[in-house]
Scaffold this motif. Sequence first.
Motif, mmCIF file in Angstrom:
data_model
loop_
_atom_site.group_PDB
_atom_site.id
_atom_site.type_symbol
_atom_site.label_atom_id
_atom_site.label_comp_id
_atom_site.label_asym_id
_atom_site.label_seq_id
_atom_site.Cartn_x
_atom_site.Cartn_y
_atom_site.Cartn_z
ATOM 1 N N LEU A 13 7.863 3.075 8.569
ATOM 2 C CA LEU A 13 9.143 2.700 7.965
ATOM 3 C C LEU A 13 8.955 1.634 6.884
ATOM 4 O O LEU A 13 9.619 1.675 5.839
ATOM 5 N N ALA A 14 8.064 0.684 7.129
ATOM 6 C CA ALA A 14 7.799 -0.342 6.117
ATOM 7 C C ALA A 14 7.262 0.290 4.832
ATOM 8 O O ALA A 14 7.614 -0.119 3.725
ATOM 9 N N ALA A 15 6.424 1.301 4.979
ATOM 10 C CA ALA A 15 5.859 1.976 3.817
ATOM 11 C C ALA A 15 6.925 2.733 3.029
ATOM 12 O O ALA A 15 6.816 2.875 1.808
ATOM 13 N N VAL A 16 7.971 3.215 3.713
ATOM 14 C CA VAL A 16 9.084 3.849 3.003
ATOM 15 C C VAL A 16 9.756 2.837 2.081
ATOM 16 O O VAL A 16 10.153 3.155 0.960
ATOM 17 N N GLY A 17 9.881 1.590 2.567
ATOM 18 C CA GLY A 17 10.410 0.537 1.708
ATOM 19 C C GLY A 17 9.559 0.350 0.463
ATOM 20 O O GLY A 17 10.076 0.147 -0.641
ATOM 21 N N GLY A 18 8.241 0.447 0.618
ATOM 22 C CA GLY A 18 7.354 0.362 -0.536
ATOM 23 C C GLY A 18 7.530 1.537 -1.485
ATOM 24 O O GLY A 18 7.510 1.369 -2.712
ATOM 25 N N ALA A 19 7.712 2.731 -0.920
ATOM 26 C CA ALA A 19 7.937 3.916 -1.753
ATOM 27 C C ALA A 19 9.193 3.765 -2.597
ATOM 28 O O ALA A 19 9.236 4.176 -3.760
ATOM 29 N N TYR A 20 10.225 3.152 -2.015
ATOM 30 C CA TYR A 20 11.456 2.920 -2.769
ATOM 31 C C TYR A 20 11.195 2.005 -3.970
ATOM 32 O O TYR A 20 11.709 2.239 -5.068
ATOM 33 N N LEU A 21 10.390 0.958 -3.759
ATOM 34 C CA LEU A 21 10.105 0.028 -4.843
ATOM 35 C C LEU A 21 9.409 0.713 -6.015
ATOM 36 O O LEU A 21 9.748 0.476 -7.179
ATOM 37 N N SER A 22 8.443 1.555 -5.733
ATOM 38 C CA SER A 22 7.669 2.152 -6.819
ATOM 39 C C SER A 22 8.314 3.409 -7.399
ATOM 40 O O SER A 22 8.091 3.737 -8.568
ATOM 41 N N LEU A 23 9.155 4.080 -6.622
ATOM 42 C CA LEU A 23 9.724 5.353 -7.087
ATOM 43 C C LEU A 23 11.203 5.282 -7.456
ATOM 44 O O LEU A 23 11.778 6.288 -7.864
ATOM 45 N N PHE A 24 11.824 4.112 -7.295
ATOM 46 C CA PHE A 24 13.216 4.017 -7.724
ATOM 47 C C PHE A 24 13.549 2.665 -8.359
ATOM 48 O O PHE A 24 13.959 2.597 -9.496
ATOM 49 N N VAL B 70 6.897 9.804 -0.753
ATOM 50 C CA VAL B 70 7.451 9.106 0.409
ATOM 51 C C VAL B 70 6.692 9.507 1.670
ATOM 52 O O VAL B 70 6.366 8.665 2.513
ATOM 53 N N LEU B 71 6.409 10.807 1.799
ATOM 54 C CA LEU B 71 5.659 11.288 2.973
ATOM 55 C C LEU B 71 4.264 10.674 3.021
ATOM 56 O O LEU B 71 3.791 10.253 4.094
ATOM 57 N N ALA B 72 3.600 10.607 1.874
ATOM 58 C CA ALA B 72 2.263 10.001 1.821
ATOM 59 C C ALA B 72 2.329 8.528 2.218
ATOM 60 O O ALA B 72 1.440 8.019 2.924
ATOM 61 N N ALA B 73 3.362 7.833 1.780
ATOM 62 C CA ALA B 73 3.532 6.425 2.146
ATOM 63 C C ALA B 73 3.709 6.278 3.650
ATOM 64 O O ALA B 73 3.117 5.378 4.267
ATOM 65 N N PHE C 248 0.836 -1.198 0.000
ATOM 66 C CA PHE C 248 0.000 0.000 0.000
ATOM 67 C C PHE C 248 0.874 1.253 0.000
ATOM 68 O O PHE C 248 0.536 2.251 -0.646
ATOM 69 N N GLY C 249 1.996 1.219 0.705
ATOM 70 C CA GLY C 249 2.911 2.358 0.699
ATOM 71 C C GLY C 249 3.468 2.617 -0.685
ATOM 72 O O GLY C 249 3.629 3.773 -1.099
ATOM 73 N N ALA C 250 3.780 1.539 -1.420
ATOM 74 C CA ALA C 250 4.272 1.688 -2.786
ATOM 75 C C ALA C 250 3.216 2.369 -3.660
ATOM 76 O O ALA C 250 3.535 3.274 -4.454
ATOM 77 N N MET C 251 1.965 1.950 -3.510
ATOM 78 C CA MET C 251 0.890 2.550 -4.298
ATOM 79 C C MET C 251 0.669 4.011 -3.912
ATOM 80 O O MET C 251 0.566 4.902 -4.770
#
Length: 308
Positions: free
Chosen positions: A204-215, A71-74, A52-55
Motif C-alpha cells: 500500500l505504501a508503494a501505491v502512494g509512491g506510484a501516485y507521486l510519480s504517475l499523477f 501501480v502493480l509493479a510498485a 522505490f515504489g514511485a521509481m
Amino acid sequence: MDGTDIGLWGVPLAIIAGAIRVSTPFIFVSLGEMITERSGRINLGLEGTLVFGAMAAYATAVLTGSPWLGVLAAMVAGSVFGLIHGFICKFPKVNDIAIGIAMMQFGMGLAFFLGKPFIQPAAPKLPSIPFGAWSSVAQVQAALNINVLFLIGIALAFVLTWALRNTRLGLILRVVGDSSDAARAMGLNPDTIRLLATAIGGALAAVGGAYLSLFYPGSWNEGISSGQGLMAVALVIFARWNPIGCLLASLLFGGAGALGPALQSVGVTSGYYLFYAAPYVLTLVIMIATSSPTRSLAGAPGALSLTK
C-alpha cells in the motif's frame, strides 16, 4: 484565468484541491502502516518503500505504456520490501526501528541507482475523473479533477474499517496485535501474521509512491518524496489505529500541505513559503499532544512496542 480571478475564494478552493492531491499518498501509506502496526510491528522503512515504489511505477509505465501496470509493479516491489523487513524482524533481539531505518536507506538508495535512466523519459499518467466539468471556472475544474487512486483510497479505508470489525482476518490481526500469547493459544503463528501484514503495508505504501510519480507531481526524480513515509507513523498514532481516522488525518495533512501554494495563488508573496512547513509542524504538534508518560495511547495494539 489566474488564481486572483475569483478573489479570496481561491484560498479555500486551492486548499480543497491540495487536500485531495496531497493527501492521496498519505492515505495509502498510513493505511499500510496501520495494518502493519495493528499486527504488533512498526515499520519506519516505508519512506524507502514509497520512493522505490514511485521509481518502479514510473519505470514500468515508461517501458510498457500502462500506468496501471506501473501501480502493480510498485505493489509487488513494496510487498517484497515488506517481506524482507518482516523476515528480518522475526528473529530474537532484532529491533524493528533499526531495521526500518536500514530498509528506508536501502530503498531510497536502490531507487536512485536504478531510476537514473528514467529521469528524462515521460510516462503516461494515471487517469482522473473531471467532477468539475459542470463549471466554467478553471479553478473549480482543476480542484475537482480527482484521481482514481484517491477514490480507491477512500473506499479502502471504509472496507478496512468493516473488515477489522466483522471478518475472521480482522479478528486474527487484532488478536496478534494485542497479544502474541493469545494468538499462539488460538493456534496462530504471530511471526507469519506480522510478516504478511508488513508485506501488505509495504504494498500500500508503494501505491502512494506510484501516485507521486504517475499523477502528482507526475514525474520521477530523487526529491519526489517529502517525508510522507515517516509522517505516516505520526498519522497512524493520531488516527488511533483506525482506518477512517487515517483517511481524515491524511486529508488534514493534505490541506496543511496546500496552505502555502494556496496563499501564493491569491498574490501573497511575502512569507508564504513558511506555510510549506505546516505539515511538519503539524506532525510535531501531534506527537507532543499524544505523548504522555502517565497513560497509554487509546487504541494502541498491546503487542506494539517502540522499544522492542
